[in-house]
Design an enzyme around this catalytic site. Structure first.
Site, short mmCIF file in Angstrom:
data_model
loop_
_atom_site.label_atom_id
_atom_site.label_comp_id
_atom_site.label_asym_id
_atom_site.label_seq_id
_atom_site.Cartn_x
_atom_site.Cartn_y
_atom_site.Cartn_z
N ARG A 1 -4.47 -3.73 -11.37
CA ARG A 1 -5.63 -2.83 -11.26
C ARG A 1 -5.99 -2.19 -12.58
O ARG A 1 -6.95 -1.42 -12.65
CB ARG A 1 -5.28 -1.70 -10.29
CG ARG A 1 -5.67 -1.95 -8.86
CD ARG A 1 -5.11 -0.80 -8.07
NE ARG A 1 -5.99 -0.35 -7.06
CZ ARG A 1 -5.87 -0.69 -5.78
NH1 ARG A 1 -4.93 -1.50 -5.40
NH2 ARG A 1 -6.70 -0.21 -4.90
N ARG B 1 -13.09 1.84 9.42
CA ARG B 1 -11.77 1.20 9.55
C ARG B 1 -10.78 2.08 10.31
O ARG B 1 -10.67 3.27 10.09
CB ARG B 1 -11.19 0.89 8.17
CG ARG B 1 -9.73 0.44 8.29
CD ARG B 1 -9.17 -0.20 7.09
NE ARG B 1 -9.21 0.62 5.91
CZ ARG B 1 -8.81 0.19 4.72
NH1 ARG B 1 -8.39 -1.05 4.57
NH2 ARG B 1 -8.86 0.96 3.67
N ARG C 1 -6.94 5.69 8.09
CA ARG C 1 -6.01 5.64 6.94
C ARG C 1 -6.21 6.89 6.09
O ARG C 1 -7.35 7.34 5.89
CB ARG C 1 -6.26 4.37 6.12
CG ARG C 1 -5.08 4.00 5.25
CD ARG C 1 -5.24 2.64 4.64
NE ARG C 1 -5.66 2.71 3.26
CZ ARG C 1 -5.79 1.66 2.46
NH1 ARG C 1 -5.55 0.45 2.92
NH2 ARG C 1 -6.18 1.80 1.21
N LYS D 1 -10.05 -7.89 0.54
CA LYS D 1 -9.02 -8.68 -0.17
C LYS D 1 -7.71 -8.72 0.63
O LYS D 1 -7.06 -9.75 0.68
CB LYS D 1 -8.80 -8.17 -1.59
CG LYS D 1 -8.46 -6.71 -1.73
CD LYS D 1 -8.52 -6.27 -3.18
CE LYS D 1 -8.11 -4.81 -3.29
NZ LYS D 1 -9.03 -3.89 -2.55
N ARG E 1 -12.18 6.54 -5.01
CA ARG E 1 -11.54 5.22 -5.17
C ARG E 1 -12.54 4.24 -5.80
O ARG E 1 -12.16 3.41 -6.62
CB ARG E 1 -11.06 4.70 -3.81
CG ARG E 1 -9.78 5.37 -3.35
CD ARG E 1 -9.57 5.21 -1.85
NE ARG E 1 -9.34 3.86 -1.41
CZ ARG E 1 -9.48 3.46 -0.14
NH1 ARG E 1 -9.85 4.31 0.80
NH2 ARG E 1 -9.25 2.21 0.18
P1 AP5 Z 1 -9.48 -4.86 3.90
O1 AP5 Z 1 -9.13 -6.31 4.00
O2 AP5 Z 1 -8.44 -3.86 4.29
O3 AP5 Z 1 -10.04 -4.53 2.44
P2 AP5 Z 1 -9.28 -4.27 1.09
O4 AP5 Z 1 -10.12 -4.83 0.02
O5 AP5 Z 1 -7.86 -4.75 1.18
O6 AP5 Z 1 -9.38 -2.68 1.09
P3 AP5 Z 1 -8.31 -1.55 0.89
O7 AP5 Z 1 -8.99 -0.28 1.25
O8 AP5 Z 1 -7.03 -1.84 1.62
O9 AP5 Z 1 -8.07 -1.69 -0.64
P4 AP5 Z 1 -7.62 -0.66 -1.68
O10 AP5 Z 1 -7.61 -1.48 -2.91
O11 AP5 Z 1 -8.41 0.59 -1.76
O12 AP5 Z 1 -6.20 -0.19 -1.10
P5 AP5 Z 1 -4.70 -0.49 -1.53
O13 AP5 Z 1 -3.91 -0.42 -0.31
O14 AP5 Z 1 -4.59 -1.68 -2.41
O15 AP5 Z 1 -10.82 -4.62 4.76
C1 AP5 Z 1 -11.40 -3.35 4.87
C2 AP5 Z 1 -12.13 -3.23 6.23
O16 AP5 Z 1 -13.21 -4.17 6.26
C3 AP5 Z 1 -11.23 -3.59 7.43
O17 AP5 Z 1 -11.57 -2.78 8.51
C4 AP5 Z 1 -11.56 -5.05 7.70
O18 AP5 Z 1 -11.35 -5.41 9.03
C5 AP5 Z 1 -13.03 -5.12 7.31
N1 AP5 Z 1 -13.46 -6.42 6.78
C6 AP5 Z 1 -12.75 -7.28 6.00
N2 AP5 Z 1 -13.48 -8.36 5.70
C7 AP5 Z 1 -14.69 -8.18 6.30
C8 AP5 Z 1 -15.88 -8.98 6.35
N3 AP5 Z 1 -15.99 -10.16 5.71
N4 AP5 Z 1 -16.92 -8.49 7.05
C9 AP5 Z 1 -16.84 -7.29 7.70
N5 AP5 Z 1 -15.73 -6.51 7.70
C10 AP5 Z 1 -14.67 -6.95 7.00
O19 AP5 Z 1 -4.39 0.78 -2.47
C11 AP5 Z 1 -4.31 2.08 -1.95
C12 AP5 Z 1 -3.89 3.04 -3.05
O20 AP5 Z 1 -2.56 2.70 -3.51
C13 AP5 Z 1 -4.74 3.04 -4.31
O21 AP5 Z 1 -5.90 3.86 -4.20
C14 AP5 Z 1 -3.73 3.56 -5.35
O22 AP5 Z 1 -3.59 4.97 -5.25
C15 AP5 Z 1 -2.43 2.91 -4.92
N6 AP5 Z 1 -2.23 1.60 -5.57
C16 AP5 Z 1 -2.13 0.38 -4.93
N7 AP5 Z 1 -1.98 -0.60 -5.84
C17 AP5 Z 1 -1.99 -0.02 -7.06
C18 AP5 Z 1 -1.92 -0.54 -8.40
N8 AP5 Z 1 -1.80 -1.86 -8.65
N9 AP5 Z 1 -1.98 0.35 -9.44
C19 AP5 Z 1 -2.10 1.70 -9.22
N10 AP5 Z 1 -2.19 2.23 -7.97
C20 AP5 Z 1 -2.14 1.39 -6.89
#
Ligand code: AP5
Length: 232
Positions: free
Chosen positions: A90, A129, A156, A15, A167
């Site tokens: 979320r 990643r 990360r 995403k 997660r």
């Molecule tokens: P990437 O695009 O980074 O995937 P993503 O879905 O964004 O994954 P994240 O791990 O960043 O999401 P997350 O929701 O766990 O983390 P967030 O930062 O929001 O792609 C992932 C990998 O796959 C990359 O290497 C990419 O190159 C590869 N890839 C992409 N597309 C591909 C494809 N089509 N084919 C092959 N490879 C591909 O949250 C982190 C933490 O912050 C949470 O755990 C929580 O503690 C906190 N937090 C954030 N937002 C909130 C909220 N709203 N409420 C409460 N806590 C929150």
């Protein structure tokens, strides 16, 4: 009317990748709550440092903190033409708060894109990643340093195997119900995220444009119904 997009999906669904690209191509701000928290941690912001304890365990930060962050960010003038939200909402509480904010803004419907990827593939992607230790950008395949700033590549903090499993569990428990909250809206779309990124991008673009048009039509129909009732 603004183009207001939410990119949903489990950790590793892509995403962030798609939100980043779409926002850049359409000249919209990408708002990632995860990125905002990670930037706050770098700047030693006390709220973000408190959040880090939960993030490192794979748990969610509390709704009040996150909703305040998003409310402040959406109040900035660059969001007037629209925005792309990544990682928010979320929880159902966050989704309801966003609906209230959208009512206050009165700048068009929300388009919701759910990026679906099988769990095995999510684990594989997060295991492999690397991100830039300096600017936090995802590493590009085959490059030994960050393609954006030349920074060193690191794992990360929350991509550790056990934390990834937590997660994914948290996603099932807290975030899957948000999909049900949105599913019946005319602006909800599901995209197959287990394809090459370029194909996912084509599908995402088509679905967002289609959903935005459907949202506009539903809005006009709603306004006509209200006007017709006023004339009765
Ligand atoms: P990437 O695009 O980074 O995937 P993503 O879905 O964004 O994954 P994240 O791990 O960043 O999401 P997350 O929701 O766990 O983390 P967030 O930062 O929001 O792609 C992932 C990998 O796959 C990359 O290497 C990419 O190159 C590869 N890839 C992409 N597309 C591909 C494809 N089509 N084919 C092959 N490879 C591909 O949250 C982190 C933490 O912050 C949470 O755990 C929580 O503690 C906190 N937090 C954030 N937002 C909130 C909220 N709203 N409420 C409460 N806590 C929150």
């Amino acid at each position: 009317m603004g183009l207001n997009v939410i990119m949903m999906g489990p950790p590793g669904a892509g995403k962030g990748t798609q939100a980043d690209r779409f926002a850049r191509e359409r000249g919209l701000p990408k708002i990632s709550t995860g990125d905002i928290l990670r930037e706050g941690i770098k700047e030693q912001n006390p709220v973000a440092l408190e959040a880090k304890k939960l993030m490192d365990r794979g748990e969610l930060v509390d709704d009040a903190t996150i909703i305040a962050i998003v409310r402040d960010r959406l109040a900035r003038s660059d969001t007037r033409p629209g925005f792309v939200l990544d990682g928010f909402p979320r929880t159902v509480g966050q989704a309801a708060a966003l609906d209230r904010l959208m009512d206050e803004r009165a700048q068009g419907p929300l388009v919701v894109i759910d990026v679906v990827v099988p769990e095995q593939e999510l684990v594989r992607r997060l295991d492999g990643r690397r991100i830039c230790g300096r600017c936090g950008t995802n590493a590009e395949a085959g490059k030994p340093v960050c393609g954006k700033c030349g920074g060193e590549l690191v794992v990360r903090a929350d991509d550790d195997g056990q934390v990834v499993l937590e997660r994914l569990k948290v996603y099932e428990r807290a975030t899957r119900p948000v999909l049900e909250y949105y599913r019946t809206r005319p602006t909800f779309r599901v995209v197959n995220g287990a394809q090459a990124p370029e194909q996912v991008a084509r599908d995402v673009d088509r679905m967002i444009d289609d959903a935005a048009a459907a949202g506009g039509a539903a809005r006009v129909a709603g306004e006509r119904r209200v006007s017709a009732r006023a004339l009765e």
